[in-house]
Design a protein around this motif. Structure first.
Motif, PDB file in Angstrom:
ATOM      1  N   ASP A  24       0.816  -1.222   0.000  1.00  0.00           N
ATOM      2  CA  ASP A  24       0.000   0.000   0.000  1.00  0.00           C
ATOM      3  C   ASP A  24       0.846   1.266   0.000  1.00  0.00           C
ATOM      4  O   ASP A  24       0.382   2.323  -0.408  1.00  0.00           O
ATOM      5  N   ARG A  25       2.077   1.154   0.450  1.00  0.00           N
ATOM      6  CA  ARG A  25       2.976   2.303   0.479  1.00  0.00           C
ATOM      7  C   ARG A  25       3.960   2.311  -0.686  1.00  0.00           C
ATOM      8  O   ARG A  25       4.914   3.075  -0.693  1.00  0.00           O
ATOM      9  N   GLY A  26       3.713   1.455  -1.662  1.00  0.00           N
ATOM     10  CA  GLY A  26       4.484   1.490  -2.899  1.00  0.00           C
ATOM     11  C   GLY A  26       5.716   0.614  -2.957  1.00  0.00           C
ATOM     12  O   GLY A  26       6.502   0.715  -3.905  1.00  0.00           O
ATOM     13  N   TYR A  27       5.911  -0.258  -1.995  1.00  0.00           N
ATOM     14  CA  TYR A  27       7.081  -1.144  -2.010  1.00  0.00           C
ATOM     15  C   TYR A  27       6.776  -2.421  -2.777  1.00  0.00           C
ATOM     16  O   TYR A  27       5.636  -2.886  -2.813  1.00  0.00           O
ATOM     17  N   ARG A  28       7.804  -2.969  -3.361  1.00  0.00           N
ATOM     18  CA  ARG A  28       7.700  -4.299  -3.968  1.00  0.00           C
ATOM     19  C   ARG A  28       7.978  -5.333  -2.888  1.00  0.00           C
ATOM     20  O   ARG A  28       8.887  -5.168  -2.086  1.00  0.00           O
ATOM     21  N   VAL A  29       7.207  -6.374  -2.904  1.00  0.00           N
ATOM     22  CA  VAL A  29       7.393  -7.428  -1.910  1.00  0.00           C
ATOM     23  C   VAL A  29       8.091  -8.605  -2.574  1.00  0.00           C
ATOM     24  O   VAL A  29       7.574  -9.197  -3.512  1.00  0.00           O
ATOM     25  N   GLY A  30       9.274  -8.889  -2.092  1.00  0.00           N
ATOM     26  CA  GLY A  30      10.063 -10.012  -2.575  1.00  0.00           C
ATOM     27  C   GLY A  30      10.467 -10.888  -1.407  1.00  0.00           C
ATOM     28  O   GLY A  30       9.947 -10.739  -0.287  1.00  0.00           O
ATOM     29  N   PRO A  31      11.405 -11.779  -1.629  1.00  0.00           N
ATOM     30  CA  PRO A  31      11.800 -12.741  -0.591  1.00  0.00           C
ATOM     31  C   PRO A  31      12.325 -12.097   0.693  1.00  0.00           C
ATOM     32  O   PRO A  31      12.069 -12.600   1.783  1.00  0.00           O
ATOM     33  N   LYS A  32      13.054 -10.973   0.579  1.00  0.00           N
ATOM     34  CA  LYS A  32      13.603 -10.346   1.784  1.00  0.00           C
ATOM     35  C   LYS A  32      12.503  -9.699   2.624  1.00  0.00           C
ATOM     36  O   LYS A  32      12.534  -9.774   3.857  1.00  0.00           O
ATOM     37  N   VAL A  33      11.542  -9.070   1.966  1.00  0.00           N
ATOM     38  CA  VAL A  33      10.408  -8.495   2.691  1.00  0.00           C
ATOM     39  C   VAL A  33       9.593  -9.615   3.321  1.00  0.00           C
ATOM     40  O   VAL A  33       9.184  -9.527   4.483  1.00  0.00           O
ATOM     41  N   GLU A  34       9.359 -10.665   2.569  1.00  0.00           N
ATOM     42  CA  GLU A  34       8.594 -11.804   3.099  1.00  0.00           C
ATOM     43  C   GLU A  34       9.271 -12.385   4.335  1.00  0.00           C
ATOM     44  O   GLU A  34       8.603 -12.687   5.329  1.00  0.00           O
ATOM     45  N   ALA A  35      10.601 -12.516   4.294  1.00  0.00           N
ATOM     46  CA  ALA A  35      11.332 -13.083   5.429  1.00  0.00           C
ATOM     47  C   ALA A  35      11.235 -12.178   6.659  1.00  0.00           C
ATOM     48  O   ALA A  35      11.020 -12.656   7.775  1.00  0.00           O
ATOM     49  N   ALA A  36      11.392 -10.869   6.456  1.00  0.00           N
ATOM     50  CA  ALA A  36      11.311  -9.937   7.588  1.00  0.00           C
ATOM     51  C   ALA A  36       9.903  -9.929   8.182  1.00  0.00           C
ATOM     52  O   ALA A  36       9.736  -9.955   9.406  1.00  0.00           O
ATOM     53  N   CYS A  37       8.895  -9.903   7.324  1.00  0.00           N
ATOM     54  CA  CYS A  37       7.508  -9.915   7.812  1.00  0.00           C
ATOM     55  C   CYS A  37       7.186 -11.228   8.521  1.00  0.00           C
ATOM     56  O   CYS A  37       6.479 -11.237   9.537  1.00  0.00           O
ATOM     57  N   LYS A  38       7.716 -12.307   8.012  1.00  0.00           N
ATOM     58  CA  LYS A  38       7.486 -13.612   8.646  1.00  0.00           C
ATOM     59  C   LYS A  38       8.090 -13.625  10.046  1.00  0.00           C
ATOM     60  O   LYS A  38       7.472 -14.120  10.986  1.00  0.00           O
ATOM     61  N   GLU A  39       9.285 -13.059  10.175  1.00  0.00           N
ATOM     62  CA  GLU A  39       9.918 -12.991  11.493  1.00  0.00           C
ATOM     63  C   GLU A  39       9.078 -12.155  12.447  1.00  0.00           C
ATOM     64  O   GLU A  39       8.920 -12.497  13.610  1.00  0.00           O
ATOM     65  N   GLY A  40       8.505 -11.071  11.938  1.00  0.00           N
ATOM     66  CA  GLY A  40       7.650 -10.229  12.773  1.00  0.00           C
ATOM     67  C   GLY A  40       6.380 -10.923  13.207  1.00  0.00           C
ATOM     68  O   GLY A  40       5.863 -10.685  14.291  1.00  0.00           O
ATOM     69  N   ALA A  41       5.864 -11.793  12.349  1.00  0.00           N
ATOM     70  CA  ALA A  41       4.608 -12.482  12.651  1.00  0.00           C
ATOM     71  C   ALA A  41       4.808 -13.769  13.436  1.00  0.00           C
ATOM     72  O   ALA A  41       3.984 -14.122  14.275  1.00  0.00           O
ATOM     73  N   GLU A  42       5.902 -14.459  13.171  1.00  0.00           N
ATOM     74  CA  GLU A  42       6.076 -15.799  13.741  1.00  0.00           C
ATOM     75  C   GLU A  42       7.278 -15.946  14.652  1.00  0.00           C
ATOM     76  O   GLU A  42       7.487 -17.006  15.210  1.00  0.00           O
ATOM     77  N   GLY A  43       8.080 -14.893  14.775  1.00  0.00           N
ATOM     78  CA  GLY A  43       9.282 -14.972  15.602  1.00  0.00           C
ATOM     79  C   GLY A  43       8.948 -15.171  17.061  1.00  0.00           C
ATOM     80  O   GLY A  43       7.791 -15.127  17.474  1.00  0.00           O
ATOM     81  N   TRP A  44       9.978 -15.333  17.869  1.00  0.00           N
ATOM     82  CA  TRP A  44       9.783 -15.607  19.288  1.00  0.00           C
ATOM     83  C   TRP A  44       9.913 -14.340  20.112  1.00  0.00           C
ATOM     84  O   TRP A  44      10.854 -13.576  19.968  1.00  0.00           O
ATOM     85  N   GLY A  45       8.972 -14.105  20.977  1.00  0.00           N
ATOM     86  CA  GLY A  45       9.042 -13.077  22.001  1.00  0.00           C
ATOM     87  C   GLY A  45       9.128 -11.645  21.495  1.00  0.00           C
ATOM     88  O   GLY A  45       8.843 -11.361  20.338  1.00  0.00           O
ATOM     89  N   PRO A  46       9.540 -10.747  22.379  1.00  0.00           N
ATOM     90  CA  PRO A  46       9.577  -9.331  22.037  1.00  0.00           C
ATOM     91  C   PRO A  46      10.634  -8.978  21.007  1.00  0.00           C
ATOM     92  O   PRO A  46      10.574  -7.917  20.405  1.00  0.00           O
TER      93      PRO A  46
END
Length: 90
Positions: free
Chosen positions: A40-62
């Motif tokens: 929505d903010r104009g970024y392309r979503v590729g493997p690096k974005v997917e990995a960072a977002c996955k860590e934010g959603a599924e990572g451990w703890g704070p």
């Protein structure tokens, strides 16, 4: 000068960990919300974005927000957009 840098780095690290704990919403979000936020903010979503977002959603703890945030910032996402994306992922 080195002390100022160290204090600055610690402040950023603390904010990265504490901010999502302070502003966390009770609603459940996921990796897709993080990616759509960036699309929505104009970024392309590729493997690096997917990995960072996955860590934010599924990572451990704070620390998961920090990994998401710094993962996005390190690939060129603006700090404000990275913070928003990781907030919706957490």
């Amino acid at each position: 000068m080195k002390l100022k840098r160290a204090v600055g780095a610690l402040t950023v690290a603390f904010a990265a960990i504490a901010l999502p704990l302070v502003v966390a919403s009770p609603a459940s979000a996921d990796q897709g919300d993080c990616q759509f936020y960036l699309i929505d903010r104009g970024y392309r979503v590729g493997p690096k974005v997917e990995a960072a977002c996955k860590e934010g959603a599924e990572g451990w703890g704070p620390t998961r927000w920090g990994y998401c945030y710094f993962g996005l910032v390190n690939i060129g996402v603006r700090q404000e957009d990275a913070a928003g994306a990781c907030n919706v992922a957490a």
